[in-house]
Design an enzyme around this catalytic site. Structure first.
Site, PDB file in Angstrom:
ATOM      1  N   ASP A   1      70.287  32.898 -64.055  1.00 40.25           N
ATOM      2  CA  ASP A   1      70.289  33.784 -65.233  1.00 40.25           C
ATOM      3  C   ASP A   1      71.675  34.192 -65.711  1.00 40.25           C
ATOM      4  O   ASP A   1      71.803  34.894 -66.716  1.00 40.25           O
ATOM      5  CB  ASP A   1      69.388  35.011 -65.024  1.00 40.25           C
ATOM      6  CG  ASP A   1      69.906  35.997 -63.988  1.00 40.25           C
ATOM      7  OD1 ASP A   1      70.834  35.651 -63.228  1.00 40.25           O
ATOM      8  OD2 ASP A   1      69.361  37.120 -63.930  1.00 40.25           O
TER       9      ASP A   1
ATOM     10  N   CYS B   1      70.185  41.143 -65.027  1.00 36.26           N
ATOM     11  CA  CYS B   1      70.047  41.450 -63.602  1.00 36.26           C
ATOM     12  C   CYS B   1      69.466  42.842 -63.368  1.00 36.26           C
ATOM     13  O   CYS B   1      68.837  43.097 -62.336  1.00 36.26           O
ATOM     14  CB  CYS B   1      71.401  41.370 -62.904  1.00 36.26           C
ATOM     15  SG  CYS B   1      72.230  39.786 -62.985  1.00 36.26           S
TER      16      CYS B   1
END
Length: 373
Positions: free
Chosen positions: A238, A363
């Site tokens: 990510d 995150c």
């Protein structure tokens, strides 16, 4: 034991470049990870029921930055709450302070947490037979690098129990930031964060891929090499590559003139993989680069901070992206995200303390899909 005085994704300068890039490319029910034809891992741009964040609890991890990182998490939670419901997980002893910081627009739920990285600890939600369920990926502190992590290890079960959602068991140990999907059967992952003895000792890439197809219902897994050992996550996908639509990937790219390192080589390797493969439906990939800002123009972020526009978060009618202070490049990233997510408001957010801890907006957040139609 993980040295909590270091940022979560601090580059280990002593690690040489050679070998750094990985080789190769209320009770909740429990169910086995069997192949289920109706199971589907949805894309982040689909409708959300809520966004989860976690209230950082540990002074041993954040030291004197704890008040500042809490302020950033509260600000991010309130900003997302303008677009969809937000749940902030906080230890019971911290719940009142979290409510005071976030105000009435954010729901604070007293569930113990060790740190703020909700992407990695909250269950990964899938749709199955007209219901939303959650996969518990056995969080183990990113391969034992962070201790203690016993509270974060229990977050997935606690969240599913709180909302009465079924829990899918799997033998895979992983984190939510390790997975990126187009919602149409294609999954992107890094080998470094999954085929790794600190999570899945003795398991082959093929075994892990077969299990991912079962628990997520995906039809194709695209493997990038990633980077081993240079950050606590072992290079989650990510911060590297994100879907904007089926067949369209936004790829992190180092700023022009930046000396090559393990991370830029990992991005080059990912680009090569995408150029030589297709998605689950046979579409070739269009790759759009999200170039990082000029390090000399980044304001308020340390040299070990995560400086990646790829760590954006798609919420209902909105996209949240980091703002780094290089005005020209910040605006270019905003323009790309507006083009790729039309009809959504692009919201830049400054997150210097979160980034110094080794993560970003994605995150720090975790989406729960709305009820399947």
């Amino acid at each position: 034991m993980f040295d909590s005085s270091l940022p979560r994704r601090t580059v280990l300068r002593a690690v040489t470049a050679v070998g750094a890039v990985a080789a190769g490319s209320a009770g909740c029910s429990l169910e086995p990870a069997a192949a289920v034809a109706s199971r589907r891992l949805g894309a982040e741009w689909e409708s959300h029921a809520r966004t989860y964040l976690s209230w950082p609890a540990s002074r041993s991890i954040w030291a004197e930055d704890l008040p500042a990182v809490r302020e950033e998490i509260a600000g991010l939670a309130k900003a997302i709450a303008d677009f969809e419901p937000v749940v902030l997980l906080a230890g019971p002893e911290h719940a009142d302070a979290a409510r005071q910081a976030c105000g009435d627009t954010v729901e604070v739920v007293p569930i113990p947490v060790d740190d703020l990285w909700a992407r990695d600890t909250v269950p990964v939600f899938v749709e199955e037979a007209g219901k939303v369920t959650g996969v518990d990926f056995n969080f183990n502190g990113w391969g034992g690098k962070q201790k203690p992590h016993d509270k974060d290890n229990a977050v997935a079960k606690s969240v599913l129990a709180k909302y009465g959602l079924a829990r899918t068991e799997t033998w895979i140990t992983a984190e939510g930031g390790a997975f990126e999907t187009d919602g149409a059967g294609t999954l992107m992952v890094t080998e470094s964060s999954l085929v790794n003895d600190n999570r899945n000792k003795g398991r082959s890439r093929q075994e892990i891929e077969d299990e991912l197809k079962k628990v997520f219902g995906v039809r194709k897994v695209i493997w990038f090499a990633g980077v081993r050992g240079e950050d606590i996550t072992d290079a989650h996908v990510d911060c590297l590559a994100r879907f904007a639509a089926p067949g369209v990937v936004l790829l992190d790219k180092a700023a022009p003139g930046t000396p090559p390192d393990s991370w830029s080589r990992a991005a080059d390797q990912a680009r090569s993989v995408l150029a030589s493969t297709t998605d689950a439906d046979g579409r070739p990939f269009e790759v759009i680069e999200l170039t990082q800002p000029d390090p000399g123009k980044v304001e308020g972020y340390g040299e070990d901070s995560v400086i990646s526009y790829a760590n954006f978060y798609v919420a209902n009618k909105s996209v949240f992206m980091p703002e780094f202070g290089d005005t020209e490049v910040d605006e270019r990233a905003q323009r790309i995200l507006r083009e790729q997510f039309p009809g959504r408001e692009v919201v830049p957010v400054k997150i210097p303390v979160i980034a110094s801890g080794g993560g970003g907006i994605h995150c720090s957040t975790h989406d729960q899909p709305g009820q399947p139609s």
